[in-house]
Design an enzyme around this catalytic site. Sequence first.
Site, PDB file in Angstrom:
ATOM      1  N   ASP A 180       0.944  -1.273   0.077  1.00  0.00           N
ATOM      2  CA  ASP A 180      -0.072  -0.005   0.260  1.00  0.00           C
ATOM      3  C   ASP A 180       0.875   1.266  -0.009  1.00  0.00           C
ATOM      4  OD1 ASP A 180      -2.290   1.745  -0.020  1.00  0.00           O
ATOM      5  OD2 ASP A 180      -2.703   1.218   2.168  1.00  0.00           O
ATOM      6  N   ASP A 236      -2.961   2.559  -6.037  1.00  0.00           N
ATOM      7  CA  ASP A 236      -2.162   2.492  -4.960  1.00  0.00           C
ATOM      8  C   ASP A 236      -1.899   1.363  -4.020  1.00  0.00           C
ATOM      9  OD1 ASP A 236      -4.455   3.206  -3.528  1.00  0.00           O
ATOM     10  OD2 ASP A 236      -3.656   4.793  -2.179  1.00  0.00           O
ATOM     11  N   GLU A 237      -2.806   0.250  -4.385  1.00  0.00           N
ATOM     12  CA  GLU A 237      -2.580  -0.861  -3.554  1.00  0.00           C
ATOM     13  C   GLU A 237      -2.493  -2.072  -4.453  1.00  0.00           C
ATOM     14  OE1 GLU A 237      -5.719  -2.230   0.076  1.00  0.00           O
ATOM     15  OE2 GLU A 237      -6.047  -0.612  -1.260  1.00  0.00           O
TER      16      GLU A 237
END
Length: 436
Positions: free
Chosen positions: A12, A106-107
């Site tokens: 993350d 973003d993960e």
Amino acid sequence: MTSSPRTILHVDMDAFFVSVELLRRPELRGRPVVVGGSGRRGVVAAASYEARSYGVFSAMPSARAVRLCPQAVFLPGDHAHYAAVSARVMEIFGSITPLVEPLSLDEAFLDVTGARRLHGDGPTIARTLRERVTEQEGLTCSVGVAAVKFLAKLATSAAKPRPARHGAVAGSGVAVVVPGDELAFLHPLAVKALWGVGPATLARLERLGVHTVGDLAELPRASLEAAVGRAHGGHLHDLAHGVDPRCVEPDLAPKSVSHEETYAADRFDPDELRREAVRMGDAVAARLRAHGVTGRTVTIKVRFGDFRTITRSVTPPEPVATGPSVARAAKDLLALVDVSPGVRLLGVGVSGLGQPGAGGRQLSLLDAADGAPGGEPGPGWSAATEAIDRVRERYGADAVVPATLAGAGGIRVRRRGDQQWGPDAVAPDAGPTDPG
């Protein structure tokens, strides 16, 4: 002979949107920075750790964020730039293992079981990834390591930085749930940490005296299923015992494609809203073609000024993937809606996605002309669409647009991420205000 546990990473990025913006605006480092819509209907997309120390978090109404932190600097979102940076970050992940499952920009989950011989054990790979992301992109990330997906995600939370007025207080960066220690890690956690425990489920569990994951694990499966339903109860029972059989699934096909926009002022003009439907339909169709899929069902979403929200859907005779076909269906649906109360938000989406030609299609005498009514245009338009995509790829999204999108104010197209977090305080394209 038992096989060794899998090694799953959950990665993350730390305050991703804000961190990307600070690379472009280094003078803002150390200040509370918020990415999102700054208007009264805006929403916080991301907040720096300085802003978080004032209680500002993503998905919060921007008006509340301003009250909590009046000195916050608001920056408009730049989805295209974030997507480009995300693609490079995902390439870094892919340099370690092909088994990468993005969850958002973003993960991601990574299955590095097959990479251990080459790159080392899970914690070593996690540290390597963090170093590569920082070296190549100037960004930081936190990594959870475990044998199953949901435990890796929970571990990431333990590795995260903590907010403070002077900036982020560094976390461990990497947190590991050692095989065999899963329940010792899991059971002290609050039960709301589990996937699927929202406010309603939490209230039911608390009435049963369940506050921690350990409490949940002690609850008989039958009692849990009676309280929250058989499927949901079975799911939570498994999680409470550390069971998560899901694999990392790379290259998951999208289930739907949509675009929606919140307006700075309610919109009342049906003609203006129809033009908005054309804009969004054209943008959604372009994304369908980029994914190489067509859709079976077109849906519009309308939210009025009083927050009442309705959806309307239609399934055209043929799958859709062109701007005219999506826009036509969206306009037909919008014509059935009374917009006189004022529209706060409008959205257009397509679902029931599949490969072009999947399941076959019924031939029509109209195919040679404009296509079946309500369905996908004929072969001539398909060829034109391919040409339009090539022109846009080379010259930009506004190089070729439907004629209705050109007006006195110029050409305005809808790009992915536009107004995703609501309008800014000053919106040059704001519609007419309520005369009352």
